[in-house]
Design an enzyme around this catalytic site. Structure first.
Site, PDB file in Angstrom:
ATOM      1  N   SER A 158       3.830  -1.529  -1.789  1.00  0.00           N
ATOM      2  CA  SER A 158       2.874  -1.221  -2.188  1.00  0.00           C
ATOM      3  C   SER A 158       2.108  -3.161  -2.683  1.00  0.00           C
ATOM      4  O   SER A 158       2.401  -4.285  -1.883  1.00  0.00           O
ATOM      5  CB  SER A 158       3.225  -0.111  -2.635  1.00  0.00           C
ATOM      6  OG  SER A 158       1.362  -0.363  -2.497  1.00  0.00           O
ATOM      7  N   ASP A 245       0.623   5.202   7.805  1.00  0.00           N
ATOM      8  CA  ASP A 245       0.206   4.823   5.753  1.00  0.00           C
ATOM      9  C   ASP A 245      -1.816   4.974   6.087  1.00  0.00           C
ATOM     10  O   ASP A 245      -2.296   4.069   6.360  1.00  0.00           O
ATOM     11  CB  ASP A 245       0.649   3.195   5.549  1.00  0.00           C
ATOM     12  CG  ASP A 245       0.519   2.817   4.243  1.00  0.00           C
ATOM     13  OD1 ASP A 245       0.043   4.015   3.660  1.00  0.00           O
ATOM     14  OD2 ASP A 245       1.583   2.262   4.073  1.00  0.00           O
ATOM     15  N   HIS A 277       3.095   6.015   3.702  1.00  0.00           N
ATOM     16  CA  HIS A 277       2.873   5.036   2.409  1.00  0.00           C
ATOM     17  C   HIS A 277       4.348   4.983   1.633  1.00  0.00           C
ATOM     18  O   HIS A 277       4.407   5.042   0.846  1.00  0.00           O
ATOM     19  CB  HIS A 277       1.979   4.820   1.456  1.00  0.00           C
ATOM     20  CG  HIS A 277       1.674   3.503   1.227  1.00  0.00           C
ATOM     21  ND1 HIS A 277       1.895   2.702   1.065  1.00  0.00           N
ATOM     22  CD2 HIS A 277       1.539   3.495  -0.819  1.00  0.00           C
ATOM     23  CE1 HIS A 277       1.359   1.751   0.302  1.00  0.00           C
ATOM     24  NE2 HIS A 277       1.818   1.997  -0.754  1.00  0.00           N
TER      25      HIS A 277
END
Length: 477
Positions: A158, A245, A277
């Protein structure tokens, strides 16, 4: 899980074991299976001074039984970025240390837990002062003779994936290789593809990251985007992405892979079509670990396991994407298209009244915490509409909580939600063009008046029943 199911939850390092079943009878605790402590590497706190005078804290884990001198290092910046690494068991840290790498986790500016000034020092500093904090940590390890300056890698997910790409692009002399896991490559497309459920955070993101529609921010956001500095990346790169995602859309990874490929740089790409994600499927997670293990062994010289279970080997091969086949996918559709799309047809008639109760016990560090939970679904009326009422409750020695939600019986659209936990209460009324209500903590109250441009399903138990009533056949969108 059905009411009669029994399951256990274990988390290595915390000694947590929870056993649950649908009645209130005590059940035997399943024997805990924890990671052998004698094989874990020691995690130590470190601190250093940034180039502009801030104290940056973090953690360093070095391989067990090896002197902490001249080691290959994997820098592992956390996601968020409004989060922090803490002392404790981390499977990736321990795995990498087992393979012969020192693992460095810096809590760069913007990390939580170090005060408001430290948090706000990260405003609009993606790839800039925030990245400098990470680079200064690497310099600290080199100065202390802990790190081999020619054998430093960077890996994160991320925001940590963004920091990986930024590190390779903006400080190409620092890193020997990098692994970006669901990482942002283009600040403009990232901010333009914010999912609808993030819209309440838009003001925060505009203030702390930047607004691509603001000409004053636009030039800086381009400078902060690793994609536009891809020609500076010389180190090998492994990119890992979930195809579904919603936070960091697949286009973010596609873009940097295509740019690296077209520049003739070394890049590998792993994509899981059934992930979002971050990888949740166990075989996907192991296949991802295999990919990282091979990648780091190739470029840093650490250990790797040659024998892999056939199922994992097949999964690994299926997830690796030939980079010559990659085309840049479109980011998520524009907001206008999302607002005009009809809600999925959820059939509220599929339900029957039901009442479930659960007894569970959390055993943590020798202390037993009994927990009583319940969920009830009943037919009723609210505001002269046939409705379903869902009530979720939980009580333990730490107090009780309840979540009450009324939804229209036919459409499952929300009507009212009420939450109560200790001194905190929430009362929300839903109407066609907005939500209003009050959030209270003791004597302090915050009024809510949020306009809606389109209908929404409700969060909490209301979202659970809406999803449960969708026709989730193969190919459903």
């Amino acid at each position: 899980a059905r009411q009669e199911d029994v399951w256990s939850v274990r988390k290595a390092g915390l000694g947590l074991l929870m056993s649950v079943r649908g009645d209130h009878k005590p059940i035997p605790v399943i024997e805990d299976v924890s990671v052998p402590v004698e094989h874990l590497a020691e995690m130590k706190p470190v601190s250093y001074t940034s180039r502009d005078g801030l104290t940056i804290r973090g953690y360093l884990t070095t391989p067990k039984g090896i002197k902490a001198k001249g080691l290959p290092v994997v820098v592992m910046p956390h996601g968020g970025p409004w989060y922090r690494d803490q002392w404790g068991y981390d499977p990736y840290v321990q795995f990498l240390a087992n393979r012969g790498y020192a693992v460095f986790q810096p809590n760069f500016r913007g990390s939580t837990g170090y005060g408001k000034a430290f948090f706000n020092a990260a405003k609009r500093q993606w790839g800039m002062a925030m990245q400098d904090d990470i680079t200064d940590g690497v310099r600290y390890l080199i100065d202390k003779k802990i790190a081999d300056p020619d054998m430093v890698a960077i890996f994160g997910g991320s925001y940590g994936g963004y920091a990986t790409l930024a590190g390779l692009a903006f400080t190409p002399d620092v890193y020997a290789c990098g692994v970006s896991y669901v990482g942002v490559s283009n600040m403009l497309t990232f901010l333009k593809s914010i999912p609808a459920y993030w819209e309440p955070m838009r003001k925060f993101l505009n203030e702390h990251v930047g607004d691509p529609d603001n000409p004053e921010d636009l030039e800086r956001l381009i400078e902060q985007s690793p994609l536009f500095a891809a020609d500076k990346i010389t180190a090998p790169l492994l990119v890992i992405q979930g195809a579904n995602d919603p936070r960091v859309v697949k286009a973010e990874s596609d873009q940097i892979v295509v740019a690296m490929r077209d520049l003739g740089r070394e890049v590998e790409y792993m994509v899981a079509e059934d992930e979002g994600h971050g990888f949740l499927n166990e075989e996907n997670r192991i296949a991802m670990t295999v990919a990282m293990e091979k990648f780091f062994a190739k470029h840093l010289g650490g250990r790797f396991q040659e024998q892999i279970r056939p199922a994992i080997s097949e999964r690994y091969a299926a997830l690796m994407v030939p980079v010559e086949s990659v085309v840049v996918s479109e980011p998520m559709g524009d907001l206008e298209a999302a607002l005009t799309a009809p809600l999925p047809a959820a059939d509220g008639g599929v339900y029957k009244p039901v009442k479930l109760s659960y007894a569970s016990v959390a055993n943590t560090q020798g202390m037993e915490i009994p927990i009583e939970s319940g969920v009830e679904l009943t037919e009723t009326t609210r505001e002269n509409k046939p409705a379903w009422l869902t009530v979720a409750t939980q009580s333990s020695m730490m107090g009780s909580a309840s979540d009450t939600f009324f939804v229209e019986r036919a459409t499952l659209l929300p009507i009212y939600r009420g939450v109560k936990q200790g001194p905190v209460s929430v009362a929300m009324h839903y109407r066609q063009n907005g939500i209003n209500g009050v959030i209270a903590m003791g004597p302090q109250e915050m009024k809510v008046d949020t306009p809606l441009e389109a209908p929404v399903f409700g969060d909490g138990t209301a979202l659970d029943i809406a999803i449960g009533a969708l026709p989730l056949a193969a190919g459903y969108k």
